[in-house]
Scaffold this active site. Structure first.
Site, PDB file in Angstrom:
ATOM      1  N   SER A 192       4.814  -9.522   4.633  1.00 28.40           N
ATOM      2  CA  SER A 192       3.969  -8.490   4.680  1.00 28.40           C
ATOM      3  C   SER A 192       3.544  -7.370   6.276  1.00 28.40           C
ATOM      4  CB  SER A 192       2.452  -9.317   4.767  1.00 28.40           C
ATOM      5  OG  SER A 192       1.552  -8.551   4.707  1.00 28.40           O
ATOM      6  N   GLY A 193       3.208  -6.067   5.227  1.00 30.30           N
ATOM      7  CA  GLY A 193       3.139  -5.194   5.887  1.00 30.30           C
ATOM      8  C   GLY A 193       2.268  -5.071   7.216  1.00 30.30           C
ATOM      9  N   LEU A 194       0.896  -6.056   6.738  1.00 31.50           N
ATOM     10  CA  LEU A 194      -0.725  -5.531   7.586  1.00 31.50           C
ATOM     11  C   LEU A 194      -0.255  -7.018   8.614  1.00 31.50           C
ATOM     12  CD1 LEU A 194      -3.816  -5.644   7.778  1.00 31.50           C
ATOM     13  CD2 LEU A 194      -4.013  -7.168   5.322  1.00 31.50           C
ATOM     14  N   ASP A 234      -2.023  -1.455  10.679  1.00 34.97           N
ATOM     15  CA  ASP A 234      -1.575  -1.471   9.545  1.00 34.97           C
ATOM     16  C   ASP A 234      -0.788   0.317   9.190  1.00 34.97           C
ATOM     17  OD1 ASP A 234       0.352  -1.764   7.475  1.00 34.97           O
ATOM     18  OD2 ASP A 234      -1.207  -2.531   6.025  1.00 34.97           O
ATOM     19  N   ASP A 247       8.110  -5.691   2.993  1.00 35.88           N
ATOM     20  CA  ASP A 247       6.891  -4.450   2.144  1.00 35.88           C
ATOM     21  C   ASP A 247       7.682  -3.373   2.930  1.00 35.88           C
ATOM     22  OD1 ASP A 247       4.611  -3.009   2.392  1.00 35.88           O
ATOM     23  OD2 ASP A 247       3.014  -4.234   3.230  1.00 35.88           O
ATOM     24  N   ASP A 266       5.638  -0.902   3.340  1.00 30.76           N
ATOM     25  CA  ASP A 266       5.504   0.373   2.966  1.00 30.76           C
ATOM     26  C   ASP A 266       5.639   1.508   2.482  1.00 30.76           C
ATOM     27  OD1 ASP A 266       3.399  -1.124   5.058  1.00 30.76           O
ATOM     28  OD2 ASP A 266       4.537  -0.189   6.516  1.00 30.76           O
ATOM     29  N   GLU A 275       5.992   2.081  -1.112  1.00 33.73           N
ATOM     30  CA  GLU A 275       4.375   2.279  -2.201  1.00 33.73           C
ATOM     31  C   GLU A 275       4.475   3.871  -2.183  1.00 33.73           C
ATOM     32  OE1 GLU A 275       1.790   0.676   0.613  1.00 33.73           O
ATOM     33  OE2 GLU A 275       1.527   1.819   1.700  1.00 33.73           O
ATOM     34  N   LYS A 298       1.482   5.423   7.013  1.00 33.23           N
ATOM     35  CA  LYS A 298       0.542   5.149   5.428  1.00 33.23           C
ATOM     36  C   LYS A 298      -0.997   4.154   6.427  1.00 33.23           C
ATOM     37  CE  LYS A 298       0.072   1.153   4.810  1.00 33.23           C
ATOM     38  NZ  LYS A 298       0.497  -0.289   3.780  1.00 33.23           N
ATOM     39  N   ASN A 332      -3.690   1.551   5.148  1.00 30.90           N
ATOM     40  CA  ASN A 332      -4.196   0.254   4.421  1.00 30.90           C
ATOM     41  C   ASN A 332      -4.387   0.478   3.049  1.00 30.90           C
ATOM     42  OD1 ASN A 332      -5.617  -2.371   3.790  1.00 30.90           O
ATOM     43  ND2 ASN A 332      -3.787  -3.426   4.426  1.00 30.90           N
ATOM     44  N   SER A 333      -3.940   0.019   2.301  1.00 32.74           N
ATOM     45  CA  SER A 333      -4.895   0.107   0.174  1.00 32.74           C
ATOM     46  C   SER A 333      -6.904  -0.414   0.561  1.00 32.74           C
ATOM     47  CB  SER A 333      -4.493  -0.652   0.121  1.00 32.74           C
ATOM     48  OG  SER A 333      -3.310  -0.052  -0.380  1.00 32.74           O
ATOM     49  N   ARG A 346       5.775   0.653  -5.853  1.00 33.51           N
ATOM     50  CA  ARG A 346       3.829   0.469  -5.692  1.00 33.51           C
ATOM     51  C   ARG A 346       3.648   1.787  -6.232  1.00 33.51           C
ATOM     52  NH1 ARG A 346       0.618  -2.891  -0.712  1.00 33.51           N
ATOM     53  NH2 ARG A 346      -0.711  -1.662  -0.624  1.00 33.51           N
ATOM     54  N   HIS A 369      -1.409  -1.961  -8.586  1.00 37.70           N
ATOM     55  CA  HIS A 369      -1.699  -2.732  -6.781  1.00 37.70           C
ATOM     56  C   HIS A 369      -3.955  -2.479  -7.333  1.00 37.70           C
ATOM     57  CE1 HIS A 369      -3.446  -4.659  -3.678  1.00 37.70           C
ATOM     58  NE2 HIS A 369      -3.596  -3.884  -2.297  1.00 37.70           N
TER      59      HIS A 369
HETATM   60  C1  SPV Z   1       0.099  -6.065   2.803  1.00 37.69           C
HETATM   61  O1  SPV Z   1       0.014  -7.547   2.671  1.00 37.69           O
HETATM   62  O2  SPV Z   1       0.858  -5.596   4.489  1.00 37.69           O
HETATM   63  C2  SPV Z   1       0.491  -5.661   2.100  1.00 37.69           C
HETATM   64  C3  SPV Z   1      -0.590  -5.921   1.123  1.00 37.69           C
HETATM   65  O3  SPV Z   1       0.496  -4.637   1.695  1.00 37.69           O
HETATM   66  S1  SPV Z   1      -2.011  -4.969   0.778  1.00 37.69           S
HETATM   67  O4  SPV Z   1      -2.448  -5.482   2.454  1.00 37.69           O
HETATM   68  O5  SPV Z   1      -2.539  -5.523   0.019  1.00 37.69           O
HETATM   69  O6  SPV Z   1      -2.072  -3.010   0.641  1.00 37.69           O
HETATM   70 MG    MG Z   2       0.854  -3.301   3.215  1.00 36.49          MG
END
Ligand code: SPV
Ligand code: MG
Length: 551
Positions: free
Chosen positions: A60-62, A72, A99, A101, A128, A134, A136-137, A172, A203
């Site tokens: 995971s990027g986060l 993130d 991930d 990004d 994505e 980027k 975070n979503s 994504r 997502h």
């Molecule tokens: C991550 O885990 O970094 C993701 C998922 O990209 S989210 O945090 O839901 O965007």
């Molecule tokens: Mg991410």
């Protein structure tokens, strides 16, 4: 399939290993069954996910950013992320979907990213349709999205740069996150699929799965669908199956769990200025060693380091012991202490000090002695003989440096390490303090030494055994033998000779170790090394209760 089965054979090249990881991820994504990717953010969390049974990982990027103390928002450079991924890939045999990004830039950055991921054994990447850097979503609304054609160029560039046909590129779609609506989400997914994406990650940040299910229905399985149910976590997993989802990503839960645990423990230690409260609640240091594979290193040392004579151990564990029904179907050494037998704990302690050659003299219910990696030595006459007879059963092993230990004692690692370091041919671990807890009548192996325990850190004068017995006047007692002794090669030879002498006198069957050491002390220097607590033996049910609190 268990973890071992999934490991590639040792002799395959790194290249082949990487190929099989990409193929494994492709199988997960394309299989008709619902697959699960578990979040990991470093080598250790990757190992823990593998140990739990997952067959693929989400890098995971986060959580990689957060574990580096960063946001993130592409604050970690892509090569810094690559370094973390390399540790993760090396740490497990599981395939990793990373991930990626937004791909760290335009098509050109995606090309280099995919090429480098292939070199590091990463099985796939998810990019994505957002802009660099980027966000975070789950932050803010109406995040800007990439131009569709430009993003399709990133996808094509990524697919053209893969060095393994099985490398998986997931595209994504962030249209629902950005509030652009279902039609735009479907249009983008279609375009990304046509550009070569192997799967679509759709997502959503709603608390319910409605837009995911609506999307899945209209998408009608044109390519595998991947979801991240972080916000709609209450949805029963079977509904994802019914909706035809390919893969669920549990995206950040290993990191979130560790934040809770680290915070709780750290605050407790800060408040208490002590470790006492938390010791039983945290993973053991042994657990760390096991997770990172210390056993393999020890094996390798045997293979590659110049031969160093290592000590062996003889554990005396033939008696039933008086623990009532607890020892009905097993000897005392196999009684459970917090999920492991006494003997298993002892064998681990020995192993942690480098002693892997362990012979255990068994008698009563020896069939119940199931600890792995030990040699069982029979004392078939356990019912009518004493502990010296048991030691005599192992006399062939009294050859070279040897630890002799009762099978019902537990002691902290440092005690064994200290005993190994003391000079002397026969060295006994003696507790100088335990006697103050109860009267001496509670103890058996009482020690008289030529000097009492001084407690002086700088006092290095050797202390010698004078006598050991159950029956010693209180004023003469220096301590209690802990049931743990170290013999040098010469000391082991003295013990063998003394056993033979005792046997010749017809005393072997009933003799105990205090008799042996007392006789030896009259002929040779038998060194007493004092400790103060941090061990116990299990003679009574009360001892067992204490043992269960001893970690
Ligand atoms: C991550 O885990 O970094 C993701 C998922 O990209 S989210 O945090 O839901 O965007
Ligand atoms: Mg991410």
């Amino acid at each position: 399939m268990n973890i071992q089965d999934r490991r590639p054979p040792i002799d395959v090249s790194a290249h082949d290993t990487h190929r099989s990881k990409a193929a494994a991820l492709r199988r997960e994504i394309e299989s008709p069954d619902l697959s699960f990717l578990m979040e990991a953010h470093n080598g250790l969390s990757a190992k823990i996910a593998e140990e739990a049974g997952f067959s693929a990982l989400w890098a995971s990027g986060l959580t990689i950013s957060a574990s580096l103390g960063l946001r993130d928002s592409n604050e970690a450079s892509w090569t810094q992320v690559l370094d973390v991924l390399e540790f993760m890939s090396d740490a497990t045999s599981l395939p990793i979907l990373v991930d990626g990004d937004s791909g760290y830039g335009n098509f050109n950055n995606v090309r280099r990213l995919v090429a480098k991921l292939g070199e590091r054994g990463i099985a796939g990447v998810c990019i994505e349709d957002k802009l660099f850097p980027k966000t975070n979503s789950f932050i803010g609304e109406a995040q800007p999205l990439a131009d569709v054609d430009e993003f399709c160029g990133r996808i094509k560039a990524g697919k053209d740069s893969q060095t393994d046909d099985n490398f998986v590129l997931v595209a994504r779609v962030e249209a629902l996150i950005s509030g652009r609506g279902m039609e735009e989400a479907l249009m983008r997914a279609e375009a990304y699929h046509a550009a070569g994406a192997d799967a679509i990650l759709i997502h959503s940040k709603l608390k319910v799965p409605s837009e995911i299910f609506a999307f899945a229905e209209r998408w009608a399985n044109r390519a595998p669908l991947v979801i991240v149910p972080t916000t709609y976590y209450t949805t029963p997993t079977d509904l994802f199956r019914q909706a035809g989802i390919s893969t669920v990503i549990w995206a950040n839960h290993a990191l979130r769990a560790s934040i809770t645990a680290m915070r709780e423990t750290t605050r407790r230690i800060f408040a208490d200025q002590s470790l006492q409260e938390i010791e039983g609640r945290v993973a053991t240091v042994k657990d760390i060693f096991a997770l990172v594979g210390n056993a393999e290193l020890e094996e390798a040392e045997q293979r590659y380091l110049p031969d160093k004579a290592t000590a062996r151990a003889v554990v005396l564990a033939a008696s039933r012991g008086g623990l009532d029904e607890l020892t009905q179907d097993r000897p005392k050494c196999m009684v459970d202490v917090r999920g492991q037998s006494l003997l298993q704990r002892l064998v681990w302690t020995l192993a942690d000090s480098g002693i892997r050659n362990v012979g255990v003299v068994c008698g009563y219910r020896k069939d119940a002695v199931t600890v792995k990696g030990i040699s069982v030595i029979d004392n078939t006459r356990y019912a009518e003989t004493g502990e010296l007879y048991s030691l005599a059963c192992a006399r062939d092993r009294l050859d070279g440096e040897t630890i002799v230990v009762y099978g019902d004692v537990l002691f902290r690692q440092y005690i064994l390490d200290a005993l190994m370091a003391v000079k002397g041919d026969i060295v006994l671990a003696v507790d100088a303090l335990k006697l103050f807890e109860n009267g001496p009548e509670h103890y058996r192996d009482l020690v008289v030494a030529d000097r009492p325990f001084s407690g002086d850190y700088l006092d290095e004068e050797p202390v010698h055994l004078r006598n050991m017995s159950a029956d010693i006047a209180r004023s003469d007692i220096s301590g209690e033998w802990m049931g743990l002794a170290r013999l040098s090669a010469r000391g082991a030879a003295w013990v063998r000779d003394e056993i033979a002498a005792i046997e010749a006198e017809g005393l072997l069957e009933q003799a105990d170790l205090p008799l042996l050491f007392s006789r030896l002390a009259r002929k040779y220097p038998v060194i007493v090394h004092y400790f103060t607590g941090h061990w116990l033996d299990v003679d009574t049910l009360q001892d067992l209760a204490n043992a269960r609190n001893f970690t």
